[in-house]
Write a protein that holds these residues in place. Structure first.
Motif, PDB file in Angstrom:
ATOM      1  N   GLN A  20     -56.513 -66.442 134.343  1.00 44.01           N
ATOM      2  CA  GLN A  20     -56.147 -66.610 132.936  1.00 44.01           C
ATOM      3  C   GLN A  20     -57.376 -66.520 132.046  1.00 44.01           C
ATOM      4  OE1 GLN A  20     -53.188 -67.022 131.324  1.00 44.01           O
ATOM      5  NE2 GLN A  20     -52.183 -66.594 133.267  1.00 44.01           N
ATOM      6  N   ALA A  21     -58.463 -67.120 132.513  1.00 41.66           N
ATOM      7  CA  ALA A  21     -59.715 -67.113 131.752  1.00 41.66           C
ATOM      8  C   ALA A  21     -60.853 -67.383 132.723  1.00 41.66           C
ATOM      9  CB  ALA A  21     -59.679 -68.183 130.666  1.00 41.66           C
ATOM     10  N   LYS A  22     -62.030 -66.861 132.387  1.00 42.86           N
ATOM     11  CA  LYS A  22     -63.195 -67.174 133.213  1.00 42.86           C
ATOM     12  C   LYS A  22     -64.430 -67.258 132.340  1.00 42.86           C
ATOM     13  CE  LYS A  22     -63.127 -62.674 135.246  1.00 42.86           C
ATOM     14  NZ  LYS A  22     -63.415 -61.857 136.416  1.00 42.86           N
ATOM     15  N   SER A  23     -65.366 -68.049 132.850  1.00 39.75           N
ATOM     16  CA  SER A  23     -66.652 -68.222 132.184  1.00 39.75           C
ATOM     17  C   SER A  23     -67.734 -67.923 133.219  1.00 39.75           C
ATOM     18  CB  SER A  23     -66.778 -69.646 131.639  1.00 39.75           C
ATOM     19  OG  SER A  23     -66.804 -70.571 132.703  1.00 39.75           O
ATOM     20  N   VAL A  24     -68.944 -68.250 132.886  1.00 43.63           N
ATOM     21  CA  VAL A  24     -70.054 -67.993 133.803  1.00 43.63           C
ATOM     22  C   VAL A  24     -69.856 -68.730 135.124  1.00 43.63           C
ATOM     23  CG1 VAL A  24     -72.541 -68.278 134.130  1.00 43.63           C
ATOM     24  CG2 VAL A  24     -71.637 -67.610 131.897  1.00 43.63           C
ATOM     25  N   HIS A  25     -69.379 -69.975 135.057  1.00 44.67           N
ATOM     26  CA  HIS A  25     -69.288 -70.803 136.263  1.00 44.67           C
ATOM     27  C   HIS A  25     -67.866 -71.077 136.749  1.00 44.67           C
ATOM     28  CE1 HIS A  25     -73.268 -71.898 134.561  1.00 44.67           C
ATOM     29  NE2 HIS A  25     -73.600 -71.713 135.818  1.00 44.67           N
ATOM     30  N   PHE A  26     -66.857 -70.935 135.897  1.00 47.61           N
ATOM     31  CA  PHE A  26     -65.508 -71.350 136.250  1.00 47.61           C
ATOM     32  C   PHE A  26     -64.496 -70.231 136.040  1.00 47.61           C
ATOM     33  CE2 PHE A  26     -67.680 -75.258 135.001  1.00 47.61           C
ATOM     34  CZ  PHE A  26     -67.416 -76.079 136.082  1.00 47.61           C
ATOM     35  N   LEU A 156     -63.347 -72.913 128.010  1.00 49.86           N
ATOM     36  CA  LEU A 156     -62.563 -72.173 128.988  1.00 49.86           C
ATOM     37  C   LEU A 156     -61.093 -72.592 128.976  1.00 49.86           C
ATOM     38  CD1 LEU A 156     -62.685 -70.164 131.404  1.00 49.86           C
ATOM     39  CD2 LEU A 156     -62.986 -72.179 132.845  1.00 49.86           C
ATOM     40  N   ILE A 157     -60.829 -73.887 128.965  1.00 51.60           N
ATOM     41  CA  ILE A 157     -59.448 -74.378 128.973  1.00 51.60           C
ATOM     42  C   ILE A 157     -58.752 -73.988 127.667  1.00 51.60           C
ATOM     43  CG2 ILE A 157     -57.976 -76.428 129.126  1.00 51.60           C
ATOM     44  CD1 ILE A 157     -59.397 -75.747 131.748  1.00 51.60           C
ATOM     45  N   GLY A 158     -59.458 -74.057 126.558  1.00 47.36           N
ATOM     46  CA  GLY A 158     -58.889 -73.618 125.279  1.00 47.36           C
ATOM     47  C   GLY A 158     -58.516 -72.148 125.321  1.00 47.36           C
ATOM     48  N   GLN A 159     -59.366 -71.345 125.908  1.00 45.93           N
ATOM     49  CA  GLN A 159     -59.099 -69.900 126.043  1.00 45.93           C
ATOM     50  C   GLN A 159     -57.898 -69.664 126.962  1.00 45.93           C
ATOM     51  OE1 GLN A 159     -62.394 -67.888 127.898  1.00 45.93           O
ATOM     52  NE2 GLN A 159     -61.701 -65.857 127.267  1.00 45.93           N
ATOM     53  N   ALA A 160     -57.820 -70.382 128.056  1.00 47.85           N
ATOM     54  CA  ALA A 160     -56.693 -70.236 128.984  1.00 47.85           C
ATOM     55  C   ALA A 160     -55.392 -70.689 128.348  1.00 47.85           C
ATOM     56  CB  ALA A 160     -56.971 -71.025 130.257  1.00 47.85           C
ATOM     57  N   ALA A 161     -55.446 -71.739 127.528  1.00 51.88           N
ATOM     58  CA  ALA A 161     -54.237 -72.241 126.861  1.00 51.88           C
ATOM     59  C   ALA A 161     -53.680 -71.189 125.911  1.00 51.88           C
ATOM     60  CB  ALA A 161     -54.562 -73.525 126.104  1.00 51.88           C
ATOM     61  N   ARG A 162     -54.544 -70.449 125.241  1.00 51.51           N
ATOM     62  CA  ARG A 162     -54.070 -69.407 124.322  1.00 51.51           C
ATOM     63  C   ARG A 162     -53.467 -68.225 125.065  1.00 51.51           C
ATOM     64  NH1 ARG A 162     -58.816 -71.131 121.987  1.00 51.51           N
ATOM     65  NH2 ARG A 162     -60.065 -69.437 122.844  1.00 51.51           N
ATOM     66  N   ARG A 163     -53.929 -67.946 126.279  1.00 46.55           N
ATOM     67  CA  ARG A 163     -53.454 -66.783 127.041  1.00 46.55           C
ATOM     68  C   ARG A 163     -52.203 -67.065 127.856  1.00 46.55           C
ATOM     69  NH1 ARG A 163     -58.924 -64.052 129.443  1.00 46.55           N
ATOM     70  NH2 ARG A 163     -59.759 -63.382 127.443  1.00 46.55           N
ATOM     71  N   ALA A 164     -52.019 -68.300 128.307  1.00 41.03           N
ATOM     72  CA  ALA A 164     -50.885 -68.622 129.181  1.00 41.03           C
ATOM     73  C   ALA A 164     -49.584 -68.602 128.378  1.00 41.03           C
ATOM     74  CB  ALA A 164     -51.083 -69.994 129.817  1.00 41.03           C
ATOM     75  N   PRO A 165     -48.534 -68.009 128.926  1.00 41.13           N
ATOM     76  CA  PRO A 165     -47.243 -67.990 128.229  1.00 41.13           C
ATOM     77  C   PRO A 165     -46.652 -69.382 128.147  1.00 41.13           C
ATOM     78  CG  PRO A 165     -47.017 -67.072 130.426  1.00 41.13           C
ATOM     79  CD  PRO A 165     -48.476 -67.361 130.223  1.00 41.13           C
ATOM     80  N   ARG A 166     -46.182 -69.750 126.987  1.00 45.94           N
ATOM     81  CA  ARG A 166     -45.552 -71.066 126.793  1.00 45.94           C
ATOM     82  C   ARG A 166     -44.092 -70.982 127.168  1.00 45.94           C
ATOM     83  NH1 ARG A 166     -48.320 -75.528 125.980  1.00 45.94           N
ATOM     84  NH2 ARG A 166     -46.647 -76.338 124.726  1.00 45.94           N
ATOM     85  N   ALA A 167     -43.580 -72.049 127.758  1.00 50.69           N
ATOM     86  CA  ALA A 167     -42.164 -72.073 128.164  1.00 50.69           C
ATOM     87  C   ALA A 167     -41.274 -72.471 127.015  1.00 50.69           C
ATOM     88  CB  ALA A 167     -41.966 -73.041 129.316  1.00 50.69           C
TER      89      ALA A 167
END
Length: 167
Positions: A20-26, A156-167
């Motif tokens: 969903q998202a990646k950074s340098v370390h995660f 990273l989590i903020g970026q993943a939250a924007r990309r993940a489809p909401r139910a």
């Protein structure tokens, strides 16, 4: 409330999904699903008498739940299975010391808890994909490492939250 992924089958299923998202370390993976059921069905034991009185408003014994599904050994309603489930993968090859691995897992759980309202329901796995330089962070419990990890995970989590489809 955020549940924890415990079964390796769930981890494998989520890690097979696209990042969903990646950074340098995660890296963050997400599957809009529920955790899998245990391989062995729950054995129904003989009903036993409790040594305490039943109190009104308090549910019965955990063994008495027939209409519900067991979650982590607890009896929970099917609608309780919906929600957010988190797994953290911090391999020893990227974080040699256990104190570092523990710190990273705590930071991962805290970052996801801080963004819980923004994240879609389902299974989430945050994985450490590259080590932090030991020369830059000599102490595993250093404030610098803690702040660096916290900032990177929040982004990273903020970026993943924007990309993940909401139910």
């Amino acid at each position: 409330m955020i549940g924890r992924l415990l079964r390796s089958a769930d981890f494998e299923r989520v890690l097979r999904s696209p990042t969903q998202a990646k950074s340098v370390h995660f890296a963050v993976h997400h599957v809009a699903d529920r955790p899998s059921a245990p391989a062995k069905p729950l054995v129904q034991s003989k009903p036993t008498e409790l040594s305490t009185e039943l109190v009104s408003g308090v549910p019965g014994a955990v063994d008495d739940c027939q209409h519900t599904a067991p979650v982590g050994g607890l009896c929970a309603a099917p609608e309780a299975l919906a929600g957010l489930w988190l797994g953290a993968v911090v391999p020893k090859r990227h974080a040699r010391r256990s104190v570092t691995r523990s710190l990273l897992k705590r930071q991962i759980r805290a970052a996801v808890a801080g963004h819980e309202a923004l994240l879609a329901q389902g299974l989430w796995v945050v994985r450490l994909r590259a080590p932090f330089e030991r020369a830059q962070f000599p102490s595993a419990a250093s404030l610098e490492l803690r702040n660096t990890v916290r900032a990177e995970l929040a982004q990273l989590i903020g970026q993943a939250a924007r990309r993940a489809p909401r139910a």
